[in-house]
Design an enzyme around this catalytic site. Structure first.
Site, PDB file in Angstrom:
ATOM      1  N   ASN A  23       0.858  -1.185   0.000  1.00  0.00           N
ATOM      2  CA  ASN A  23       0.000   0.000   0.000  1.00  0.00           C
ATOM      3  C   ASN A  23       0.897   1.238   0.000  1.00  0.00           C
ATOM      4  O   ASN A  23       1.469   1.587   1.026  1.00  0.00           O
ATOM      5  CB  ASN A  23      -0.899  -0.032   1.244  1.00  0.00           C
ATOM      6  CG  ASN A  23      -1.769   1.199   1.362  1.00  0.00           C
ATOM      7  OD1 ASN A  23      -1.864   1.990   0.434  1.00  0.00           O
ATOM      8  ND2 ASN A  23      -2.416   1.351   2.517  1.00  0.00           N
ATOM      9  N   TRP A  24       0.993   1.864  -1.174  1.00  0.00           N
ATOM     10  CA  TRP A  24       1.926   2.990  -1.310  1.00  0.00           C
ATOM     11  C   TRP A  24       1.330   4.286  -0.762  1.00  0.00           C
ATOM     12  O   TRP A  24       2.008   5.313  -0.711  1.00  0.00           O
ATOM     13  CB  TRP A  24       2.351   3.157  -2.774  1.00  0.00           C
ATOM     14  CG  TRP A  24       3.115   1.966  -3.315  1.00  0.00           C
ATOM     15  CD1 TRP A  24       3.512   0.863  -2.606  1.00  0.00           C
ATOM     16  CD2 TRP A  24       3.556   1.740  -4.653  1.00  0.00           C
ATOM     17  NE1 TRP A  24       4.173  -0.023  -3.420  1.00  0.00           N
ATOM     18  CE2 TRP A  24       4.218   0.486  -4.694  1.00  0.00           C
ATOM     19  CE3 TRP A  24       3.456   2.476  -5.839  1.00  0.00           C
ATOM     20  CZ2 TRP A  24       4.774  -0.039  -5.860  1.00  0.00           C
ATOM     21  CZ3 TRP A  24       4.014   1.950  -7.007  1.00  0.00           C
ATOM     22  CH2 TRP A  24       4.667   0.710  -7.015  1.00  0.00           C
ATOM     23  N   LYS A  25       0.068   4.258  -0.418  1.00  0.00           N
ATOM     24  CA  LYS A  25      -0.620   5.428   0.163  1.00  0.00           C
ATOM     25  C   LYS A  25      -0.377   6.679  -0.699  1.00  0.00           C
ATOM     26  O   LYS A  25      -0.279   6.582  -1.914  1.00  0.00           O
ATOM     27  CB  LYS A  25      -0.174   5.646   1.608  1.00  0.00           C
ATOM     28  CG  LYS A  25      -0.275   4.376   2.455  1.00  0.00           C
ATOM     29  CD  LYS A  25      -0.112   4.650   3.905  1.00  0.00           C
ATOM     30  CE  LYS A  25       0.037   3.351   4.665  1.00  0.00           C
ATOM     31  NZ  LYS A  25       0.025   3.529   6.091  1.00  0.00           N
ATOM     32  N   HIS A  54      -9.595   0.673   5.286  1.00  0.00           N
ATOM     33  CA  HIS A  54      -8.266   0.964   5.834  1.00  0.00           C
ATOM     34  C   HIS A  54      -8.403   1.933   7.007  1.00  0.00           C
ATOM     35  O   HIS A  54      -9.219   2.857   6.971  1.00  0.00           O
ATOM     36  CB  HIS A  54      -7.356   1.556   4.760  1.00  0.00           C
ATOM     37  CG  HIS A  54      -5.929   1.597   5.194  1.00  0.00           C
ATOM     38  ND1 HIS A  54      -5.446   2.580   6.030  1.00  0.00           N
ATOM     39  CD2 HIS A  54      -4.896   0.752   4.972  1.00  0.00           C
ATOM     40  CE1 HIS A  54      -4.166   2.352   6.277  1.00  0.00           C
ATOM     41  NE2 HIS A  54      -3.807   1.244   5.646  1.00  0.00           N
ATOM     42  N   GLU A  99      -6.783   4.392   7.978  1.00  0.00           N
ATOM     43  CA  GLU A  99      -6.641   5.832   7.696  1.00  0.00           C
ATOM     44  C   GLU A  99      -7.926   6.402   7.120  1.00  0.00           C
ATOM     45  O   GLU A  99      -8.269   7.556   7.372  1.00  0.00           O
ATOM     46  CB  GLU A  99      -5.435   6.065   6.776  1.00  0.00           C
ATOM     47  CG  GLU A  99      -4.137   5.874   7.551  1.00  0.00           C
ATOM     48  CD  GLU A  99      -2.967   5.368   6.732  1.00  0.00           C
ATOM     49  OE1 GLU A  99      -3.011   5.416   5.493  1.00  0.00           O
ATOM     50  OE2 GLU A  99      -1.997   4.895   7.352  1.00  0.00           O
ATOM     51  N   GLU A 126      -5.132  -5.090  10.899  1.00  0.00           N
ATOM     52  CA  GLU A 126      -4.140  -4.023  11.042  1.00  0.00           C
ATOM     53  C   GLU A 126      -4.438  -3.216  12.301  1.00  0.00           C
ATOM     54  O   GLU A 126      -5.280  -2.293  12.262  1.00  0.00           O
ATOM     55  CB  GLU A 126      -4.196  -3.090   9.833  1.00  0.00           C
ATOM     56  CG  GLU A 126      -3.939  -3.781   8.515  1.00  0.00           C
ATOM     57  CD  GLU A 126      -3.466  -2.793   7.454  1.00  0.00           C
ATOM     58  OE1 GLU A 126      -2.351  -2.979   6.975  1.00  0.00           O
ATOM     59  OE2 GLU A 126      -4.192  -1.851   7.158  1.00  0.00           O
ATOM     60  N   GLY A 184       2.273   2.410  10.490  1.00  0.00           N
ATOM     61  CA  GLY A 184       3.170   3.531  10.223  1.00  0.00           C
ATOM     62  C   GLY A 184       3.892   4.054  11.448  1.00  0.00           C
ATOM     63  O   GLY A 184       4.468   5.136  11.412  1.00  0.00           O
ATOM     64  N   SER A 238       3.539  -1.985  10.445  1.00  0.00           N
ATOM     65  CA  SER A 238       4.990  -1.933  10.605  1.00  0.00           C
ATOM     66  C   SER A 238       5.680  -3.272  10.324  1.00  0.00           C
ATOM     67  O   SER A 238       6.599  -3.673  11.046  1.00  0.00           O
ATOM     68  CB  SER A 238       5.349  -1.394  12.000  1.00  0.00           C
ATOM     69  OG  SER A 238       4.837  -0.073  12.156  1.00  0.00           O
ATOM     70  N   GLY A 272       2.857  -1.148   4.316  1.00  0.00           N
ATOM     71  CA  GLY A 272       2.838   0.264   3.940  1.00  0.00           C
ATOM     72  C   GLY A 272       4.255   0.758   3.688  1.00  0.00           C
ATOM     73  O   GLY A 272       4.830   0.580   2.623  1.00  0.00           O
ATOM     74  N   GLY A 273       4.858   1.358   4.721  1.00  0.00           N
ATOM     75  CA  GLY A 273       6.171   1.995   4.597  1.00  0.00           C
ATOM     76  C   GLY A 273       7.222   1.132   3.911  1.00  0.00           C
ATOM     77  O   GLY A 273       7.928   1.612   3.007  1.00  0.00           O
TER      78      GLY A 273
HETATM   79  C1  PEP Z   1      -0.797   0.006   6.001  1.00  0.00           C
HETATM   80  O1  PEP Z   1      -0.917   1.182   5.685  1.00  0.00           O
HETATM   81  O2  PEP Z   1      -1.668  -0.788   5.644  1.00  0.00           O
HETATM   82  C2  PEP Z   1       0.351  -0.377   6.810  1.00  0.00           C
HETATM   83  C3  PEP Z   1       0.356  -1.546   7.350  1.00  0.00           C
HETATM   84  O3  PEP Z   1       1.375   0.557   6.944  1.00  0.00           O
HETATM   85  P1  PEP Z   1       2.818   0.301   7.647  1.00  0.00           P
HETATM   86  O4  PEP Z   1       3.360  -0.994   7.083  1.00  0.00           O
HETATM   87  O5  PEP Z   1       3.626   1.471   7.253  1.00  0.00           O
HETATM   88  O6  PEP Z   1       2.572   0.204   9.109  1.00  0.00           O
END
Ligand code: PEP
Length: 259
Positions: free
Chosen positions: A11-13, A98, A100, A170, A176, A216, A237-238
């Site tokens: 997920n590049w957001k 999600h 966010e 999640e 993040g 993470s 994500g990151g």
């Molecule tokens: C996500 O946005 O779905 C996520 C898990 O982000 P991160 O890996 O950065 O925690």
């Protein structure tokens, strides 16, 4: 151990520019080993078409996913994009729920459910994200929150349609932040999610559905998550923004027990 094919999402957001998105997609297309797992990337909306060109269409081993969409086919909905538009560029998957979008943009369960049903009806595969906040975790409500989000999110989803659904657990506090759940805590939440799915859809469907962990995930902790019985991959994500980190996570998933 039930054998389920691992599934990894990136997920590049709202990150990367056009050049960076194309370069990352090209690197993944040439180096990611997708033989034993499913891989989907979710670039930022303006770069979807360019990334689609790199992946090479619906038959691509790397699937193209959209982080968001609007549940109407067309019309006067300023600023929104439809599933039809996504289908036009060979996008096959969507994220719903999600954290966010739930917590920063205020999407309620009823909207999550509407979007999920529209996407399933439109033939898309859907990753339904669920998870508790820190406050809920501290109040020992993790399983109750997950169960409620599943119950609302999947309302009206038939057993047949469930084959199009992946669940991503999640924990909000782990997204993040660099602070992941322990593999044991994540495993316990995943087991509870699978128990709920058994209650709602029966043993066979519960054994088949894939549940990703997200929060993470990094190259140095991914293997510990993938070693857990009920963890079938990761939504990243990151670490999905760094080619080498993401490729390493993909490698670890491909070589995990059960694959
Ligand atoms: C996500 O946005 O779905 C996520 C898990 O982000 P991160 O890996 O950065 O925690």
């Amino acid at each position: 151990m039930t054998k389920r094919r691992k599934t990894i999402g990136g997920n590049w957001k709202m990150n990367l520019d056009r050049k960076g998105s194309i370069a990352l997609a090209e690197k993944l297309a040439s180096e990611a080993d997708t033989e034993s797992l499913d891989l989907c990337i979710y670039p930022a909306l303006p770069w979807l078409d360019g990334v689609a060109g790199v992946l090479g269409g619906a038959a691509s081993p790397i699937r193209l996913g959209a982080q968001n969409f609007y549940g109407k086919s067309n019309g006067s909905f300023t600023g929104e994009i439809s599933l039809e538009m996504l289908r036009d560029i060979d996008c096959q998957m969507v994220l719903v729920g999600h954290s966010e979008r739930r917590h920063k943009l205020g999407e309620p369960d009823v909207l999550v459910n509407q979007k999920l049903l529209t996407a399933l009806d439109g033939g898309f595969d859907v990753t339904l994200c669920i998870g508790e906040t820190l406050k809920q975790r501290e109040a020992d409500q993790t399983d109750a929150v997950n169960t409620a989000q599943l119950c609302y999110g999947l309302a009206g989803v038939s057993s047949q349609q469930l084959a199009q659904v992946t669940i991503a657990y999640e924990p909000v506090w782990a997204i993040g932040t660099g602070e992941s759940a322990t593999p044991e805590d994540a495993a316990s939440a995943h087991a509870a999610i699978r128990r709920y799915m058994e209650f709602a859809y029966g043993a066979e469907a519960a054994a088949a559905i894939r549940i990703q962990y997200g929060g993470s995930v990094k190259p140095d902790n991914a293997a510990d998550f993938f070693a857990q019985e009920d963890i079938d991959g990761a939504l990243v994500g990151g670490a999905s923004l760094e080619a080498e980190d993401f490729l390493q996570i993909i490698r670890l998933a491909a070589s995990a027990d059960g694959n």
